[in-house]
Design a protein around this motif. Sequence first.
Motif, PDB file in Angstrom:
ATOM      1  N   LEU A  41       5.276   6.755   2.130  1.00 30.54           N
ATOM      2  CA  LEU A  41       6.464   6.014   1.725  1.00 30.54           C
ATOM      3  C   LEU A  41       7.630   6.943   1.397  1.00 30.54           C
ATOM      4  CD1 LEU A  41       4.659   3.467  -0.603  1.00 30.54           C
ATOM      5  CD2 LEU A  41       5.489   3.030   1.720  1.00 30.54           C
ATOM      6  N   PHE A  42       8.820   6.368   1.388  1.00 20.89           N
ATOM      7  CA  PHE A  42      10.042   7.102   1.054  1.00 20.89           C
ATOM      8  C   PHE A  42      10.768   6.409  -0.089  1.00 20.89           C
ATOM      9  CE2 PHE A  42       9.242   8.377   5.410  1.00 20.89           C
ATOM     10  CZ  PHE A  42       9.593   9.730   5.426  1.00 20.89           C
ATOM     11  N   ALA A  43      11.661   7.163  -0.723  1.00 17.95           N
ATOM     12  CA  ALA A  43      12.487   6.583  -1.777  1.00 17.95           C
ATOM     13  C   ALA A  43      13.390   5.487  -1.219  1.00 17.95           C
ATOM     14  CB  ALA A  43      13.329   7.673  -2.442  1.00 17.95           C
ATOM     15  N   LEU A  52       9.016   4.912  12.528  1.00 20.61           N
ATOM     16  CA  LEU A  52       8.509   3.758  11.784  1.00 20.61           C
ATOM     17  C   LEU A  52       9.106   3.680  10.389  1.00 20.61           C
ATOM     18  CD1 LEU A  52       4.658   3.691  12.473  1.00 20.61           C
ATOM     19  CD2 LEU A  52       6.381   2.118  13.366  1.00 20.61           C
ATOM     20  N   ASN A  53       9.475   2.490   9.980  1.00 26.38           N
ATOM     21  CA  ASN A  53       9.801   2.224   8.583  1.00 26.38           C
ATOM     22  C   ASN A  53       8.470   2.082   7.849  1.00 26.38           C
ATOM     23  OD1 ASN A  53      10.161   0.562   6.153  1.00 26.38           O
ATOM     24  ND2 ASN A  53      12.291   0.403   6.797  1.00 26.38           N
ATOM     25  N   THR A  54       8.124   3.074   7.033  1.00 28.12           N
ATOM     26  CA  THR A  54       6.776   3.101   6.466  1.00 28.12           C
ATOM     27  C   THR A  54       6.560   2.033   5.398  1.00 28.12           C
ATOM     28  OG1 THR A  54       7.455   4.883   4.956  1.00 28.12           O
ATOM     29  CG2 THR A  54       6.400   5.527   7.020  1.00 28.12           C
ATOM     30  N   ARG A  55       7.626   1.603   4.738  1.00 27.10           N
ATOM     31  CA  ARG A  55       7.476   0.479   3.794  1.00 27.10           C
ATOM     32  C   ARG A  55       7.112  -0.790   4.554  1.00 27.10           C
ATOM     33  NH1 ARG A  55      11.764   0.378  -1.240  1.00 27.10           N
ATOM     34  NH2 ARG A  55      11.564   2.566  -1.891  1.00 27.10           N
ATOM     35  N   GLN A  83       5.703  10.158   0.999  1.00 25.83           N
ATOM     36  CA  GLN A  83       6.004  11.313   1.853  1.00 25.83           C
ATOM     37  C   GLN A  83       6.982  12.281   1.210  1.00 25.83           C
ATOM     38  OE1 GLN A  83       4.750  12.342   4.684  1.00 25.83           O
ATOM     39  NE2 GLN A  83       6.286  13.808   5.407  1.00 25.83           N
ATOM     40  N   ASP A  84       8.021  11.746   0.545  1.00 24.35           N
ATOM     41  CA  ASP A  84       9.110  12.613   0.082  1.00 24.35           C
ATOM     42  C   ASP A  84       9.003  12.984  -1.393  1.00 24.35           C
ATOM     43  OD1 ASP A  84       9.718  10.141  -0.950  1.00 24.35           O
ATOM     44  OD2 ASP A  84      11.751  10.033  -0.117  1.00 24.35           O
ATOM     45  N   GLU A  85       7.865  12.708  -2.018  1.00 22.12           N
ATOM     46  CA  GLU A  85       7.570  13.155  -3.385  1.00 22.12           C
ATOM     47  C   GLU A  85       8.658  12.726  -4.362  1.00 22.12           C
ATOM     48  OE1 GLU A  85       6.842  17.329  -3.345  1.00 22.12           O
ATOM     49  OE2 GLU A  85       5.071  17.171  -2.068  1.00 22.12           O
ATOM     50  N   THR A  86       9.055  11.460  -4.302  1.00 19.07           N
ATOM     51  CA  THR A  86      10.128  10.959  -5.162  1.00 19.07           C
ATOM     52  C   THR A  86       9.603   9.914  -6.137  1.00 19.07           C
ATOM     53  OG1 THR A  86      10.672   9.235  -3.550  1.00 19.07           O
ATOM     54  CG2 THR A  86      11.897  11.320  -3.407  1.00 19.07           C
ATOM     55  N   ALA A  87      10.234   9.875  -7.313  1.00 15.37           N
ATOM     56  CA  ALA A  87       9.889   8.852  -8.297  1.00 15.37           C
ATOM     57  C   ALA A  87      10.134   7.452  -7.737  1.00 15.37           C
ATOM     58  CB  ALA A  87      10.699   9.066  -9.571  1.00 15.37           C
ATOM     59  N   TYR A  90       7.201   6.184  -5.666  1.00 13.37           N
ATOM     60  CA  TYR A  90       6.057   5.738  -6.465  1.00 13.37           C
ATOM     61  C   TYR A  90       6.387   4.470  -7.253  1.00 13.37           C
ATOM     62  CZ  TYR A  90       3.780  10.119  -5.300  1.00 13.37           C
ATOM     63  OH  TYR A  90       3.195  11.147  -4.616  1.00 13.37           O
ATOM     64  N   ALA A  91       7.649   4.343  -7.683  1.00  9.17           N
ATOM     65  CA  ALA A  91       8.046   3.118  -8.385  1.00  9.17           C
ATOM     66  C   ALA A  91       7.905   1.910  -7.463  1.00  9.17           C
ATOM     67  CB  ALA A  91       9.482   3.248  -8.891  1.00  9.17           C
ATOM     68  N   TYR A  92       8.314   2.079  -6.215  1.00 12.54           N
ATOM     69  CA  TYR A  92       8.144   0.996  -5.242  1.00 12.54           C
ATOM     70  C   TYR A  92       6.667   0.668  -5.061  1.00 12.54           C
ATOM     71  CZ  TYR A  92       7.558  -1.235  -0.726  1.00 12.54           C
ATOM     72  OH  TYR A  92       7.148  -2.084   0.280  1.00 12.54           O
ATOM     73  N   LEU A  93       5.834   1.694  -4.888  1.00 14.58           N
ATOM     74  CA  LEU A  93       4.407   1.460  -4.704  1.00 14.58           C
ATOM     75  C   LEU A  93       3.801   0.761  -5.921  1.00 14.58           C
ATOM     76  CD1 LEU A  93       1.809   1.765  -3.084  1.00 14.58           C
ATOM     77  CD2 LEU A  93       1.570   4.069  -4.038  1.00 14.58           C
ATOM     78  N   ALA A  94       4.238   1.128  -7.120  1.00 13.31           N
ATOM     79  CA  ALA A  94       3.722   0.477  -8.333  1.00 13.31           C
ATOM     80  C   ALA A  94       3.987  -1.017  -8.297  1.00 13.31           C
ATOM     81  CB  ALA A  94       4.355   1.108  -9.569  1.00 13.31           C
ATOM     82  N   ARG A  95       5.160  -1.407  -7.833  1.00 10.65           N
ATOM     83  CA  ARG A  95       5.480  -2.835  -7.743  1.00 10.65           C
ATOM     84  C   ARG A  95       4.596  -3.522  -6.705  1.00 10.65           C
ATOM     85  NH1 ARG A  95      10.729  -0.561  -7.880  1.00 10.65           N
ATOM     86  NH2 ARG A  95      11.059  -0.976  -5.661  1.00 10.65           N
ATOM     87  N   VAL A  96       4.382  -2.854  -5.583  1.00  9.69           N
ATOM     88  CA  VAL A  96       3.533  -3.415  -4.533  1.00  9.69           C
ATOM     89  C   VAL A  96       2.118  -3.648  -5.054  1.00  9.69           C
ATOM     90  CG1 VAL A  96       2.431  -2.918  -2.314  1.00  9.69           C
ATOM     91  CG2 VAL A  96       4.878  -2.478  -2.622  1.00  9.69           C
TER      92      VAL A  96
END
Length: 289
Positions: A41-43, A52-55, A83-87, A90-96
């Motif tokens: 994922l990306f920020a 590909l849009n990974t989200r 992928q880009d080691e951004t907060a 991970y914040a997006y993934l937490a919501r998912v």
Amino acid sequence: MENTAPSIPRTRHAPPRPKTDEAPSSHPRALRLIQISDSHLFAHPEGRLLGLNTRRSLQAVLALALDGPTPADGLVMTGDLVQDETAEGYAYLARVLEDTGIPCFCIPGNHDRRDLMEEWLGAAAMGPIADNRIDGWNLIFLDSTLPGEDGGRLTRRQVHHMDTLLQRDPGHCLVFLHQHPLPIGSAWMDTMGVTNGAQLLAVCDRHPHLKAVICGHIHQEFSVSRGHYQILGTPSTCFQFLPASPDFALDARTPGYRELHLHPDGRLDTRVVRLAAYPEPLALDATGY
């Protein structure tokens, strides 16, 4: 110097499954566990890798995995989450993960930052070695990553602790890690496995209640039997690597996930399920990522 790992953690129990109005069955159903891997994922919501849009790709795979008449009892993510080691990633993934409403367990891959995982994913971020029980099954999670390296290695302490966990709990067991613990027959990818995977597998060989060792990282389906257990690899939620390729090459096969059915008697049924098509065109002629 070898990385250190904490002392053996107490077993954590996954939250109970939601109650239903159905009458109790004399034949308890198998647990349904979903493994997804390598979401990269990306920020930015429009972040792309190899076209590909990974989200969007993760969303499509997760929707497919959570659809159907049998609810999922847990979700395991086996690394390369962001992928880009951004907060923000991970914040997006937490919501998912929160939206799934099921227990989630995440281990890092070589593209992840553990500090951000722990900050944003909380209890879903597994430690260097962790175990969690879901009904009669025990799930062991290993962090096989090395800072700055694509390949991985387990510390002596991790291997010893896993052996102790398997001795302590005779229940049916699965082991999850990011990098593959043995060669998969793809020369370039096999330079990036777990360098001391043989030590891990030697421990697994001694414990007949262990049913499978399951990895991510390889972006392809993989399955081999080793005595009483299986070694399994799983497609990525985005692009796929071509199996048995001597060099980096992409596969036209679509993103997917692995489904694991864990029976009360210790039987393990598993299959890979893929999207019918890529969410958008893939740059199949890419020479790296």
